[in-house]
Design a protein around this motif. Structure first.
Motif, mmCIF file in Angstrom:
data_model
loop_
_atom_site.group_PDB
_atom_site.id
_atom_site.type_symbol
_atom_site.label_atom_id
_atom_site.label_comp_id
_atom_site.label_asym_id
_atom_site.label_seq_id
_atom_site.Cartn_x
_atom_site.Cartn_y
_atom_site.Cartn_z
ATOM 1 N N THR A 174 0.776 -0.988 0.203
ATOM 2 C CA THR A 174 -1.080 0.088 -0.219
ATOM 3 C C THR A 174 0.628 1.378 -0.184
ATOM 4 O OG1 THR A 174 0.037 -0.298 2.945
ATOM 5 C CG2 THR A 174 -2.173 -1.141 0.616
ATOM 6 N N ALA A 175 2.332 0.977 0.112
ATOM 7 C CA ALA A 175 2.968 2.554 0.870
ATOM 8 C C ALA A 175 3.901 2.339 -0.458
ATOM 9 C CB ALA A 175 3.846 2.309 1.995
ATOM 10 N N VAL A 176 3.686 1.781 -1.555
ATOM 11 C CA VAL A 176 4.397 1.459 -2.301
ATOM 12 C C VAL A 176 4.558 0.987 -3.943
ATOM 13 C CG1 VAL A 176 6.520 0.499 -3.626
ATOM 14 C CG2 VAL A 176 6.935 0.302 -1.252
ATOM 15 N N PRO A 177 3.646 2.092 -4.477
ATOM 16 C CA PRO A 177 2.675 2.214 -5.634
ATOM 17 C C PRO A 177 2.375 1.448 -6.455
ATOM 18 C CG PRO A 177 3.731 4.738 -4.980
ATOM 19 C CD PRO A 177 4.533 3.958 -4.022
ATOM 20 N N TRP A 178 3.398 1.405 -6.799
ATOM 21 C CA TRP A 178 3.972 0.766 -7.818
ATOM 22 C C TRP A 178 4.241 -1.266 -8.187
ATOM 23 C CZ3 TRP A 178 8.755 -1.946 -7.959
ATOM 24 C CH2 TRP A 178 9.592 -2.075 -6.603
#
Length: 345
Positions: A174-178
């Motif tokens: 969720t915190a690393v969008p890619w």
């Protein structure tokens, strides 16, 4: 189901679910009161656990804190099948012919169901980045209770310890969008080349069989069956999964002393439990690649600790900048190589 071309899905997922739910063992005996308390406590502490993980890692500080979903073994099977079906949709080759294809799909469904039944009594929790459309954190209550009893450790401590691991996984995606789309694309690319890899392996069958005798682990055998292009994708997937699991293990133990007083005892007993089991259990774990996954936890945790010790958590978090800053498979075993390439270019 048959399509307009007479092709059917490669796996009968409905049969996989029904088979797994029929075969999976019943959970530990608990009273209704204890069951209700366990479910409520697990659901509530996921937000607390993720708060601790965010504070340690610095990831996702501006994201909403959400509760997890607590499920039984049957619920985990259904969620796992939904996730696998969504992840592999369009990547697995369709079965040709309605009748023959249906028979093959049923066979694949039975096999998948047996594997899920085995895993369904062992998985403590997981973050499914594809569940429910936007991701779903699952905690398997009967398995957590069974493991806690087997380890003979405090219930509240063990539940928090498990939640720290799974909430780390949720935060990674969720915190690393890619990361979610990258993972999906790598899996799809790998699966789409399986037929070519199988044909290539058939032409090299004597060579493969000879080499397999010296590499009996499932990961090693899989590599023998791959084309050079497949191996590149496989290496990326292995490196990513090792990073994700090792990072979660590192975080749960780093946070642990502050919020889980018995963390040292839990880790020691849990590590022994990972290696344990009867002969049949060990054989099944080997065939399913579970033992290989256990090595990933240790290798990934060593990589994470080495990098964090060298450049701090902010420096480690450069792994999440882009696909190019993820560690290569070779760098998992040689974190200084990653530090030279990414942290100190």
């Amino acid at each position: 189901m048959a399509g307009s071309t007479g092709e059917v899905s490669p796996v009968d997922w409905d049969l996989a679910v029904s088979t797994a739910q029929r075969l999976v063992r019943s959970g530990p005996a608990v009273s209704r009161e204890e069951a209700d308390q366990t479910v409520a406590h697990l659901r509530a502490i996921t937000t607390v656990a993720e708060g601790h993980v965010r504070e340690l890692t610095g990831l996702g500080l501006d994201l909403p804190l959400l509760e997890g979903d607590v499920v039984d073994r049957d619920g985990w099977v259904e969620a796992a099948v939904d996730s696998i079906a969504a992840l592999t949709a369009g990547a697995l080759p369709q079965r040709p012919g309605k009748v023959a294809g249906s028979v093959l799909a049923a066979g694949s469904g039975l096999q998948a169901g047996m594997v899920l039944a085995y895993l369904g009594s062992r998985v403590l929790g997981q973050y499914d980045p594809f569940g429910g459309g936007s991701g779903r954190l699952l905690l398997v209550a009967p398995n957590i209770v069974a493991a806690q009893r087997a380890l003979d450790v405090p219930s509240d401590d063990f539940q928090m310890w498990v939640c720290l691991h799974e909430c780390t996984h949720r935060l990674q995606f969720t915190a690393v969008p890619w990361l979610r789309d990258y993972f999906r694309d790598q899996v799809a690319s790998f699966i789409s080349g399986l037929d070519d890899s199988a044909n290539n392996a058939f032409t090299r069958l004597p060579e493969v069989l000879k080499a397999a005798r010296s590499r009996p682990d499932p990961v090693g055998i899989m590599e023998l069956l791959q084309s050079p292009g497949q191996r590149e994708i496989f290496d990326r997937l292995i490196a990513l999964s090792t990073l994700l699991e090792g990072h979660a293990d590192h975080v749960m133990d780093a946070v642990g002393p502050l919020v889980v007083p018995s963390v040292a005892t839990i880790r020691q007993r849990f590590t022994v439990r990972r290696r344990g089991g009867g002969v049949l259990d060990r054989v099944l774990r080997t065939l399913l690649g579970v033992d290989a996954k256990m090595k990933q936890y240790a290798e990934g945790a060593r990589f994470t600790k080495h990098v964090v010790d060298a450049v701090g958590m902010d420096g480690f978090n450069k792994v999440w900048n882009s696909p190019e800053t993820l560690p290569l498979r070779s760098e998992i075993a040689d974190p200084d190589a990653w530090l030279r390439r990414v942290a100190h270019p």
